[in-house]
Design a protein around this motif. Structure first.
Motif, short mmCIF file in Angstrom:
data_model
loop_
_atom_site.label_atom_id
_atom_site.label_comp_id
_atom_site.label_asym_id
_atom_site.label_seq_id
_atom_site.Cartn_x
_atom_site.Cartn_y
_atom_site.Cartn_z
N SER A 1 47.25 53.29 58.12
CA SER A 1 46.46 52.97 59.30
C SER A 1 45.13 52.35 58.87
CB SER A 1 46.21 54.24 60.13
OG SER A 1 45.47 55.18 59.38
N SER A 2 44.45 51.75 59.80
CA SER A 2 43.17 51.13 59.50
C SER A 2 42.02 52.04 59.95
CB SER A 2 43.05 49.77 60.19
OG SER A 2 43.09 49.93 61.60
N TYR A 3 40.86 51.88 59.33
CA TYR A 3 39.68 52.61 59.74
C TYR A 3 38.53 51.62 59.95
CZ TYR A 3 38.00 52.14 54.91
OH TYR A 3 37.58 51.64 53.70
N SER A 4 37.60 51.99 60.84
CA SER A 4 36.41 51.19 61.10
C SER A 4 35.30 52.13 61.53
CB SER A 4 36.68 50.15 62.19
OG SER A 4 35.52 49.38 62.45
N VAL A 5 34.33 52.33 60.65
CA VAL A 5 33.25 53.29 60.89
C VAL A 5 32.08 52.59 61.57
CG1 VAL A 5 31.66 54.94 59.83
CG2 VAL A 5 33.96 54.63 58.88
N THR A 6 31.61 53.17 62.67
CA THR A 6 30.47 52.63 63.41
C THR A 6 29.48 53.74 63.71
OG1 THR A 6 31.56 53.00 65.54
CG2 THR A 6 31.88 50.83 64.51
N VAL A 7 28.25 53.36 64.09
CA VAL A 7 27.24 54.32 64.54
C VAL A 7 27.41 54.47 66.04
CG1 VAL A 7 24.79 54.83 64.75
CG2 VAL A 7 25.65 53.71 62.70
N GLN A 8 27.82 55.68 66.47
CA GLN A 8 28.02 55.92 67.90
C GLN A 8 26.72 56.30 68.60
OE1 GLN A 8 30.09 59.56 69.83
NE2 GLN A 8 31.69 58.00 69.74
N THR A 9 25.91 57.18 67.96
CA THR A 9 24.64 57.61 68.55
C THR A 9 23.55 57.57 67.48
OG1 THR A 9 25.83 59.11 70.03
CG2 THR A 9 23.45 59.44 69.81
N GLN A 10 22.48 56.81 67.76
CA GLN A 10 21.38 56.68 66.82
C GLN A 10 20.47 57.91 66.87
OE1 GLN A 10 20.90 54.43 64.60
NE2 GLN A 10 21.99 52.57 65.25
N GLU B 1 14.76 56.89 64.40
CA GLU B 1 15.09 55.95 63.35
C GLU B 1 16.27 55.08 63.80
OE1 GLU B 1 15.12 57.47 59.21
OE2 GLU B 1 14.64 59.40 60.09
N LEU B 2 16.62 54.11 62.94
CA LEU B 2 17.76 53.25 63.21
C LEU B 2 18.66 53.28 61.99
CD1 LEU B 2 18.80 51.26 65.41
CD2 LEU B 2 17.82 49.43 64.02
N CYS B 3 19.95 53.58 62.22
CA CYS B 3 20.92 53.67 61.12
C CYS B 3 21.97 52.56 61.26
CB CYS B 3 21.63 55.02 61.12
SG CYS B 3 20.52 56.44 60.92
N GLY B 4 22.52 52.14 60.13
CA GLY B 4 23.57 51.14 60.13
C GLY B 4 24.53 51.36 58.98
N VAL B 5 25.81 50.93 59.17
CA VAL B 5 26.80 51.00 58.10
C VAL B 5 26.65 49.72 57.29
CG1 VAL B 5 29.23 51.25 57.54
CG2 VAL B 5 28.32 52.32 59.62
N THR B 6 26.18 49.85 56.05
CA THR B 6 25.82 48.68 55.26
C THR B 6 26.93 48.19 54.33
OG1 THR B 6 24.82 50.10 53.56
CG2 THR B 6 23.38 49.28 55.32
N SER B 7 27.91 49.04 54.02
CA SER B 7 29.03 48.61 53.18
C SER B 7 30.20 49.57 53.35
CB SER B 7 28.64 48.55 51.70
OG SER B 7 28.32 49.83 51.20
N GLY B 8 31.41 49.07 53.12
CA GLY B 8 32.62 49.88 53.21
C GLY B 8 32.97 50.31 54.61
N ALA B 9 32.57 49.54 55.62
CA ALA B 9 32.72 49.98 57.01
C ALA B 9 34.18 50.03 57.46
CB ALA B 9 31.94 49.06 57.94
N SER B 10 35.05 49.18 56.93
CA SER B 10 36.42 49.12 57.42
C SER B 10 37.40 48.86 56.29
CB SER B 10 36.55 48.02 58.48
OG SER B 10 36.20 46.76 57.94
N GLY B 11 38.69 49.14 56.55
CA GLY B 11 39.74 48.94 55.55
C GLY B 11 41.01 49.65 55.95
#
Length: 485
Positions: free
Chosen positions: A80-89, A93-103
């Motif tokens: 299966s595939s995965y895709s990581v996101t920020v649902q609630t900040q 502060e502000l957070c982000g997925v900077t690498s390895g977010a999906s695969g």
């Protein structure tokens, strides 16, 4: 009997094989796949306050400050595939997925990188032009169109429900005329609305004091700016001094202490005079008395301790003899006894500092007289003071960058960081990297906070940059009391 034979069996997932048996008979065999699922996780950095919620499809994980790694509580099917996101900040502060977010889930995943940080501003309310008039609406009723007039040097509080409170300052009233203000406002982040709570919609209004110690719907502090403010454990707002209008409409430095109760919607005049430019009554050092009261002043530094006592340091105003100047007297007010205690510092204005030895507490240590310094209270109940404009160790007057800690239990000051001279430039080092040699330049009128980890935060002010140039600043600094950097 079937003859023996050497055979290799290649297993393909989900494929049915037909094998020939003895005498031409056949049998079917179905290969089954492994039921082992795979995990998805990674690392996080920069999250210093609150928590962030990450999502992979319908699966979520809440990651709190102070941790460095995380993993989803659910596992995921092979292929299966995965895709990581920020649902609630986080709230600050502000957070982000900077690498390895999906695969693809071909094995356990542990390389998803989340980075959080400050530096993201959001325009929340108000106009984007200068000198805006106030839109007051109906007193006590929130509305999307309500907004305080443009102003500076107002007093602020934050209550237990996360609402912001604002009082007075210098700015524009409901008619677009500038002057000193005495309007009290509440802002609700949940609704995004301002509510005009108390005070007038006009400028330069005199105070209505009523009877000292007795709340009344008609009571209200006079218009003023650069007053000191606290909020107590029961949610009551406290206001002291500033520059503004007294009972008779006279204008000058004030030393009146007020309390506002949101539950009764009433102001109470607690202590101090109803006239401007009053001298201080110091009494005996370390002894509370009903007659004691700090002199009229503005731009003093203030704190509230774990016991609910209020602390006041310095500012610009009137000393024991009514002389006007920079002050370095330290006062404590007990809400239960409604009495002031002169704790330390000089009763006369314009006193120089006694720094002692850096990092060493001593009874003789004391910051120099100053106004517009920044202040914090830590989790241990210690009071912190930074900079301001005032007197250094040699009697020079200018912008300061000294950091001090005061322990109420020992009643002693410790010079913690910064210089003992005035008007020094900042040592910035590398942005984002702590260093024992880094220090903000001398400055006054900065904004300050303390976070849940006990770090002190400082923003801007008027002072000196890295090259020693004087001007308005927008640098953001963090001080870690644990590491001293």
């Amino acid at each position: 009997m079937c003859p023996r034979a050497s055979r290799a069996l290649i297993l393909l997932v989900g494929v049915t094989f037909t094998l020939a048996g003895c005498g031409g008979s056949s049998q079917s065999t179905t290969a089954t796949a492994s039921t082992t699922n795979y995990t998805v996780g990674g690392t996080i950095s920069g999250l210093t306050i609150g928590s962030v919620v990450l999502a992979n499809g319908t699966s979520t994980v809440t990651v709190s400050s102070g941790v460095t790694s995380w993993i989803f509580p659910d596992s995921f099917a092979p292929g299966s595939s995965y895709s990581v996101t920020v649902q609630t900040q986080p709230s600050t502060e502000l957070c982000g997925v900077t690498s390895g977010a999906s695969g693809m889930n071909t094995g356990d995943v542990g390389n998803v990188t989340v980075v959080c940080g400050f530096g993201q501003w959001r325009w929340q309310a108000g106009l984007n032009s200068v000198n805006a008039s106030g839109v007051f609406g109906t007193q006590g009723t929130g509305a999307a169109s309500n907004v305080p007039g443009a102003r500076y040097a107002g007093s602020t509080w934050t209550d237990a429900s996360g609402n912001f409170w604002l009082f007075g300052g210098v700015g524009y009233d409901s008619t677009g005329v500038a002057g000193d203000l005495n309007d009290l406002w509440r802002y609700s982040p949940s609704t995004g609305q301002w509510t005009w709570i108390s005070g007038g919609s006009a400028h330069n209004v005199a105070g209505v004091y009523g009877t000292q110690g007795t709340g009344a719907a008609s009571n209200v502090p006079g218009a003023r700016y650069s007053a000191s403010s606290w909020i107590d454990s029961s949610g009551k707002l406290w206001l002291f001094g500033g520059v503004g209008y007294d009972l008779t409409g006279g204008v000058g430095n004030l030393n009146d202490l007020w309390r506002y109760s949101p539950s009764t919607a009433q102001w109470t005049w607690i202590s101090g005079g109803s006239a401007d430019n009053a001298a201080g009554v110091y009494g005996t050092e370390d002894a509370a008395a009903a007659s004691n009261v700090p002199g009229a002043r503005y731009a003093a530094s203030s704190w509230i301790d774990a016991s609910g006592n209020f602390w006041l340091f310095g500012g610009y105003g009137d000393d024991l003899d009514g002389n006007l100047g920079y002050l370095n007297d330290l006062w404590q007010f007990s809400p239960s006894s409604k009495q002031w205690t002169w704790v330390g510092g000089e009763a006369a204005s314009d006193a120089s500092a006694d720094y002692g030895t850096l990092g060493t507490v001593a009874a003789t240590n004391v910051p120099g007289a100053r106004q517009a310094a920044s202040s914090w209270t830590d989790s241990s109940g210690n009071l912190w003071l930074f900079g301001g404009v005032g007197y250094d160790a040699t009697g020079g007057v200018g912008n300061l960058n000294d950091l001090w800690q005061f322990s109420p239990s020992t009643a002693q000051w410790t010079w913690v960081s910064g210089g003992f001279g005035d008007n020094v430039g900042g040592v910035y080092g590398t942005r984002g990297t702590a260093s024992a040699s880094s220090v903000p330049g001398g400055r006054d009128s900065t904004s300050s906070w303390i976070d849940s980890s006990g770090n002190l935060w400082l923003f801007g002010g008027y002072g000196y940059d890295v090259g020693g140039q004087l001007g308005y600043l927008n640098d953001l600094w963090q001080y870690n009391p644990g590491s001293g950097s």
